[in-house]
Scaffold this motif. Structure first.
Motif, mmCIF file in Angstrom:
data_model
loop_
_atom_site.group_PDB
_atom_site.id
_atom_site.type_symbol
_atom_site.label_atom_id
_atom_site.label_comp_id
_atom_site.label_asym_id
_atom_site.label_seq_id
_atom_site.Cartn_x
_atom_site.Cartn_y
_atom_site.Cartn_z
ATOM 1 N N GLU A 246 3.881 5.738 -5.513
ATOM 2 C CA GLU A 246 3.746 5.842 -6.970
ATOM 3 C C GLU A 246 2.775 6.959 -7.342
ATOM 4 O O GLU A 246 3.009 7.717 -8.299
ATOM 5 C CB GLU A 246 3.263 4.507 -7.534
ATOM 6 C CG GLU A 246 2.898 4.525 -9.004
ATOM 7 C CD GLU A 246 4.084 4.831 -9.910
ATOM 8 O OE1 GLU A 246 3.848 5.245 -11.068
ATOM 9 O OE2 GLU A 246 5.241 4.652 -9.472
ATOM 10 N N THR A 247 1.696 7.088 -6.579
ATOM 11 C CA THR A 247 0.751 8.173 -6.824
ATOM 12 C C THR A 247 1.422 9.530 -6.625
ATOM 13 O O THR A 247 1.198 10.480 -7.389
ATOM 14 C CB THR A 247 -0.466 8.035 -5.896
ATOM 15 O OG1 THR A 247 -1.079 6.761 -6.088
ATOM 16 C CG2 THR A 247 -1.494 9.119 -6.172
ATOM 17 N N GLN B 238 -5.193 7.236 -11.940
ATOM 18 C CA GLN B 238 -4.888 5.803 -11.993
ATOM 19 C C GLN B 238 -4.099 5.375 -10.751
ATOM 20 O O GLN B 238 -4.360 4.315 -10.159
ATOM 21 C CB GLN B 238 -4.087 5.492 -13.257
ATOM 22 C CG GLN B 238 -3.791 4.016 -13.457
ATOM 23 C CD GLN B 238 -2.902 3.768 -14.646
ATOM 24 O OE1 GLN B 238 -1.810 4.341 -14.752
ATOM 25 N NE2 GLN B 238 -3.371 2.937 -15.570
ATOM 26 N N GLY B 239 -3.127 6.187 -10.341
ATOM 27 C CA GLY B 239 -2.358 5.869 -9.151
ATOM 28 C C GLY B 239 -3.215 5.850 -7.896
ATOM 29 O O GLY B 239 -3.029 5.006 -7.009
ATOM 30 N N GLN C 295 0.837 -1.200 0.000
ATOM 31 C CA GLN C 295 0.000 0.000 0.000
ATOM 32 C C GLN C 295 0.872 1.250 0.000
ATOM 33 O O GLN C 295 0.579 2.225 -0.709
ATOM 34 C CB GLN C 295 -0.921 -0.006 1.225
ATOM 35 C CG GLN C 295 -1.824 1.217 1.302
ATOM 36 C CD GLN C 295 -2.675 1.236 2.565
ATOM 37 O OE1 GLN C 295 -2.725 0.262 3.306
ATOM 38 N NE2 GLN C 295 -3.343 2.349 2.817
ATOM 39 N N SER D 67 -5.120 2.641 -7.806
ATOM 40 C CA SER D 67 -4.223 1.530 -7.445
ATOM 41 C C SER D 67 -3.940 1.529 -5.951
ATOM 42 O O SER D 67 -3.860 0.463 -5.318
ATOM 43 C CB SER D 67 -2.913 1.636 -8.230
ATOM 44 O OG SER D 67 -3.140 1.519 -9.622
ATOM 45 N N ALA E 54 -6.864 0.044 -4.235
ATOM 46 C CA ALA E 54 -6.848 -1.413 -4.401
ATOM 47 C C ALA E 54 -5.850 -2.061 -3.435
ATOM 48 O O ALA E 54 -6.125 -3.107 -2.842
ATOM 49 C CB ALA E 54 -6.503 -1.769 -5.845
ATOM 50 N N SER E 55 -4.688 -1.434 -3.261
ATOM 51 C CA SER E 55 -3.696 -1.961 -2.330
ATOM 52 C C SER E 55 -4.199 -1.918 -0.893
ATOM 53 O O SER E 55 -3.945 -2.836 -0.102
ATOM 54 C CB SER E 55 -2.389 -1.161 -2.447
ATOM 55 O OG SER E 55 -1.836 -1.295 -3.737
ATOM 56 N N ALA F 224 2.163 1.811 -3.488
ATOM 57 C CA ALA F 224 1.150 2.395 -4.370
ATOM 58 C C ALA F 224 0.959 3.882 -4.065
ATOM 59 O O ALA F 224 0.796 4.701 -4.991
ATOM 60 C CB ALA F 224 -0.167 1.646 -4.210
#
Length: 519
Positions: free
Chosen positions: A344-345, A399-400, A338, A403, A406-407, A341
């Motif tokens: 990454e965002t 999108q990030g 998590q 994600s 989701a994590s 992710a």
């Protein structure tokens, strides 16, 4: 284990493993030495084998203690318990041998290189270059008499020779330095790389935990199969004796053909069960060999007195265990993924911010054309501001964010699974302990029923089928008790794994308990 200190005494007597000796007397009576089952904790072998129980006494004298309980007759030899393979040593070998774990370790090491790669984006970038240029030109100077050095009227020197001929040869070299002064994206990439490296290490931890559980399960399967094989082999030998007794009685005209056929049927089934147990043992050993690169030996089939098994049952409250599920390695991995992710965002969102870079350069050019020779030094500050990229950055950030959600959901699911595993294993452990106690009482009842069935057969109130059923049930209950002990140990290991507390000490405790079970 939940309880490090093992309480109770685990003295398991030997199963049927004595040597069966048949001697034909002058009166044509068959005698035997009965192999031991278990439960003979207080039996004292005599110094001589002269008191061996006759085979016919199993039918004619069911009150005989040896006949009724299956305990070895005085003087019967029993095999000593074989030492068990070292479970911690097998796990250590598996750590060095398992190809899947080795792959995860290499991937973790590769992931660690992302950190210096990301940090490199924040450091100065120095680049040197060199070149050679040959050029032919046709321009104003080429073949123009006014620029011919050999023409006295041109009033130009030899510096124009290359231009007049239209051929130049240049040699250049250049040194450039670029230093980011502000780049939010590059800073956040470092944080992302560190999070990825930590996640890779947790994947290795998950792999090591799974490997420990797989080795322990295969080890327990091999132990169970070896002890089951010993009990079934003893059961087969007992039935071989029963078949010979039934055949003898039938030949003398005092037996029943139905009893003979029933005894043979039970013997055939025992042979089939023994073959199946051998296959189970081979499969378990094969799994251990694949995991560890070694082929351990489980030659012994000895068991102690099953009636004295006392399994620890003080695990504390369920809330205490549930509060520790955050230490589960899969839960930690989900939490770390998590973070990856989210990092990454952040990297993608940094695409909205400008970048500021400092650029320094120095170049040197030498040429056959003096007018082209130069030495240049420059310094510049460059600001890059993203204004519009067709909506790419906004979509990438969205999108990030999805994600990352989701994590987070995966992390929540891992935590719930860990909690469920704790509850399941605690219930299973409680059931294992109660089942062991119930089986101990059942084994004692079955032993007494076997005595009564043999007594009843002698008095004509029971037939051979009742005796065979009683003996078969007694063996099956012993096998079931060993299976329950195996499940208890497996539940303990999985409970420790569910809270991230599984370590080598638990494997040592498991092996210690098995050694006590083996007598």
């Amino acid at each position: 284990m939940a309880t490090r200190k093992t309480t109770g005494t685990l003295l398991l007597a030997l199963p049927l493993c004595g040597q069966l000796a048949w001697v034909q007397a002058a009166s044509a009576d068959w005698t035997d030495r009965l192999p031991a089952l278990d439960g003979a904790a207080n039996a004292t072998p005599a110094a001589s084998g002269a008191d061996a129980v006759p085979a016919d006494s199993m039918l004619d004298n069911p009150a005989s203690p040896a006949a009724a309980s299956g305990v070895a007759a005085p003087g019967t030899a029993t095999s000593a318990a074989e030492p068990l393979p070292s479970l911690p040593a097998l796990f250590k070998a598996a750590l060095d041998n398992d190809a899947k774990l080795a792959s995860q370790r290499y991937e973790a090491e590769a992931s660690q290189q992302n950190v210096p790669m990301a940090e490199a984006g924040l450091k100065p970038q120095v680049k040197a270059s060199a070149g050679y240029i040959y050029q032919q030109s046709d321009n104003y100077y080429t073949n123009n008499p006014a620029y011919n050095p050999d023409n006295e009227r041109s009033r130009v020197g030899s510096d124009y020779e290359a231009r007049y001929q239209g051929t130049t040869r240049d040699k250049t070299w250049r040194l450039q330095l670029s230093q980011p002064l502000f780049s939010l994206e590059r800073w956040r990439k470092v944080g992302k790389a560190e999070a990825q490296s930590a996640a890779a290490e947790l994947k290795v931890a998950v792999g090591e935990r799974d490997l420990a559980l797989n080795v322990a399960k295969s080890y327990l399967d091999a132990f169970l199969a070896s002890r089951k094989l010993g009990l079934l082999d003893a059961k087969r030998k007992s039935l071989e004796l029963q078949v010979k007794q039934a055949q003898r009685a039938y030949d003398l005209g005092v037996g029943d053909r139905i009893n003979l056929l029933e005894a043979r049927s039970r013997l055939d089934q025992a042979v089939s069960d023994t073959l199946q147990a051998e296959n189970e043992l081979d499969n378990a050993l094969s799994a251990l060999e694949r995991l560890t690169g070694r082929l351990p030996r489980f030659d012994g089939s000895a068991l102690g007195d099953l009636a004295t098994v006392d399994l620890p049952s003080d695990w504390g409250t369920a809330d205490d265990w549930l509060s520790r599920t955050a230490d589960n390695v899969e839960v930690k991995l989900g939490k770390q993924q998590q973070k990856v992710a989210e990092a990454e965002t952040g990297v993608r969102a940094a695409g909205h911010y400008p970048e500021l870079n400092l650029n320094l350069s120095y170049s040197d050019r030498s040429s056959n054309d003096p007018f082209r020779e130069s030495r240049d030094a420059s310094a510049s500050v460059q600001l890059d501001v993203p204004i519009y990229q067709g909506g790419y950055t906004s979509a990438s950030v969205r999108q990030g964010e999805l994600s990352a959600r989701a994590s987070h959901a995966s992390y929540t699911n891992a935590l719930k699974l860990a909690r469920q595993e704790v509850r399941t294993r605690l219930r299973s452990l409680d059931g294992d302990v109660r089942q062991v106690k119930a089986l101990q009482r059942s084994i004692e009842s079955s032993r007494l029923f076997l005595q009564a069935a043999e007594k009843g057969q002698q008095l004509g109130l029971r037939d051979l089928v009742d005796v065979l059923d009683a003996r078969a049930k007694l063996y099956d209950q012993r096998i079931q008790l060993v299976e329950t002990i195996r499940q208890y140990l497996l539940d303990q290991l999985n409970l420790q794994a569910a809270v991230g507390a599984l370590d080598t000490r638990d494997l040592v405790d498991t092996m210690t308990l098995l050694q006590r079970v083996s007598g």
